[in-house]
Design a protein around this motif. Structure first.
Motif, PDB file in Angstrom:
ATOM      1  N   LEU A   1       4.303   4.027  18.477  1.00  4.71           N
ATOM      2  CA  LEU A   1       4.809   5.147  19.396  1.00  4.71           C
ATOM      3  C   LEU A   1       3.648   6.396  19.579  1.00  4.71           C
ATOM      4  N   ILE A   2       3.220   6.530  18.473  1.00  3.66           N
ATOM      5  CA  ILE A   2       1.982   7.526  18.192  1.00  3.66           C
ATOM      6  C   ILE A   2       1.097   7.275  19.276  1.00  3.66           C
ATOM      7  N   THR A   3       0.622   5.833  19.058  1.00  2.46           N
ATOM      8  CA  THR A   3      -0.620   5.366  19.883  1.00  2.46           C
ATOM      9  C   THR A   3      -0.191   5.500  21.337  1.00  2.46           C
ATOM     10  N   HIS A   4       0.991   5.170  21.499  1.00  3.65           N
ATOM     11  CA  HIS A   4       1.623   5.363  22.982  1.00  3.65           C
ATOM     12  C   HIS A   4       1.306   6.765  23.590  1.00  3.65           C
TER      13      HIS A   4
ATOM     14  N   PRO B   1       9.638  15.956  18.041  1.00  5.69           N
ATOM     15  CA  PRO B   1       9.969  15.195  19.277  1.00  5.69           C
ATOM     16  C   PRO B   1       9.638  13.562  19.098  1.00  5.69           C
ATOM     17  N   ILE B   2       8.268  13.365  18.450  1.00  6.17           N
ATOM     18  CA  ILE B   2       7.823  12.083  18.410  1.00  6.17           C
ATOM     19  C   ILE B   2       8.665  11.256  17.314  1.00  6.17           C
ATOM     20  N   LEU B   3       9.096  12.044  16.001  1.00  2.00           N
ATOM     21  CA  LEU B   3      10.061  11.543  15.299  1.00  2.00           C
ATOM     22  C   LEU B   3      11.478  11.254  15.575  1.00  2.00           C
ATOM     23  N   ASP B   4      11.841  12.378  16.508  1.00  2.00           N
ATOM     24  CA  ASP B   4      13.066  12.132  17.252  1.00  2.00           C
ATOM     25  C   ASP B   4      13.231  10.602  18.020  1.00  2.00           C
TER      26      ASP B   4
ATOM     27  N   ASP C   1     -15.192  14.450  22.301  1.00  2.00           N
ATOM     28  CA  ASP C   1     -15.029  15.678  22.460  1.00  2.00           C
ATOM     29  C   ASP C   1     -13.578  16.232  22.565  1.00  2.00           C
ATOM     30  N   VAL C   2     -12.721  15.361  22.842  1.00  2.00           N
ATOM     31  CA  VAL C   2     -11.248  15.871  23.204  1.00  2.00           C
ATOM     32  C   VAL C   2     -10.711  16.420  21.577  1.00  2.00           C
ATOM     33  N   ALA C   3     -10.315  17.660  21.676  1.00  2.00           N
ATOM     34  CA  ALA C   3      -9.610  18.128  20.582  1.00  2.00           C
ATOM     35  C   ALA C   3      -8.186  17.302  20.309  1.00  2.00           C
ATOM     36  N   LEU C   4      -7.940  17.150  19.126  1.00  2.00           N
ATOM     37  CA  LEU C   4      -6.407  16.515  18.688  1.00  2.00           C
ATOM     38  C   LEU C   4      -5.900  17.442  17.881  1.00  2.00           C
ATOM     39  N   MET C   5      -4.521  18.078  18.102  1.00  2.00           N
ATOM     40  CA  MET C   5      -3.850  18.883  17.525  1.00  2.00           C
ATOM     41  C   MET C   5      -2.278  18.132  17.061  1.00  2.00           C
ATOM     42  N   VAL C   6      -1.857  18.328  16.089  1.00  2.00           N
ATOM     43  CA  VAL C   6      -0.399  18.163  15.800  1.00  2.00           C
ATOM     44  C   VAL C   6       0.521  19.476  15.379  1.00  2.00           C
ATOM     45  N   GLU C   7       1.223  19.515  16.058  1.00  2.00           N
ATOM     46  CA  GLU C   7       2.173  20.631  16.142  1.00  2.00           C
ATOM     47  C   GLU C   7       3.813  20.319  15.885  1.00  2.00           C
TER      48      GLU C   7
ATOM     49  N   PRO D   1      13.111  21.407  23.794  1.00  2.00           N
ATOM     50  CA  PRO D   1      11.550  21.107  23.359  1.00  2.00           C
ATOM     51  C   PRO D   1      11.314  19.458  22.751  1.00  2.00           C
ATOM     52  N   PHE D   2      12.519  18.869  22.819  1.00  2.00           N
ATOM     53  CA  PHE D   2      12.487  17.467  22.222  1.00  2.00           C
ATOM     54  C   PHE D   2      12.062  16.665  23.343  1.00  2.00           C
ATOM     55  N   GLU D   3      12.037  17.384  24.532  1.00  2.00           N
ATOM     56  CA  GLU D   3      11.757  16.396  25.832  1.00  2.00           C
ATOM     57  C   GLU D   3      10.289  16.243  25.819  1.00  2.00           C
ATOM     58  N   LEU D   4       9.356  16.796  24.935  1.00  2.56           N
ATOM     59  CA  LEU D   4       7.910  16.795  25.209  1.00  2.56           C
ATOM     60  C   LEU D   4       7.186  16.455  23.732  1.00  2.56           C
ATOM     61  N   THR D   5       6.616  15.214  23.942  1.00  2.00           N
ATOM     62  CA  THR D   5       6.024  14.709  22.863  1.00  2.00           C
ATOM     63  C   THR D   5       4.556  14.838  22.715  1.00  2.00           C
TER      64      THR D   5
END
Length: 133
Positions: free
Chosen positions: A105-108, A90-93, A35-41, A57-61
């Motif tokens: 990385l995304i899984t982590h 930030p994830i891509l960076d 039930d946890v909503a997942l969003m990519v911004e 803003p690059f400090e927060l993935t």
């Protein structure tokens, strides 16, 4: 979909990778995370960064927002669902800077944020990660 180089994924592709990571959780955990909503911004908004005391803003993935399972009570009915926000740029960076496998990385990041849903602190998760190394 393991990727170590190539064009960056779209937000929709990144969300698909994140959802696949959630699907791989052990069933006892997955049941409590469905039930946890997942969003990519692209980035965290200025208000979120300010609330966390971050300037870059690059400090927060990723970010968990809501009430962790151990803290929930019957009085929480009617509230918005917990959510995990992933921040694409930030994830891509980090992917480019560290050369890690993008899916890993995304899984982590997703598993780290879902850990907060289960009531784990950053310190708890860092200790678990260190024990796993």
């Amino acid at each position: 979909m393991s990727r170590t180089f190539g064009p960056p994924p779209s937000a929709a592709e990144m969300e698909a990778i994140a959802r696949a990571a959630l699907d791989r959780l052990p069933s006892d955990f997955a049941r409590h995370a469905r039930d946890v909503a997942l969003m990519v911004e692209e980035f965290a908004d200025a208000e979120t960064l300010a609330a966390l005391g971050l300037d870059d803003p690059f400090e927060l993935t990723g970010l968990f927002e809501g009430v962790s399972l151990p803290e929930q009570s019957i009085e929480d009915s009617g509230r918005l669902p917990n959510r995990v926000r992933l921040f694409r740029q930030p994830i891509l960076d980090e992917w480019i800077a560290d050369g890690h496998d993008l899916e890993h990385l995304i899984t982590h990041v997703v598993v780290h944020e879902i850990g907060h849903h289960f009531g784990l602190s950053d310190e708890d998760m860092h200790a678990l990660e260190s024990a796993d190394d």
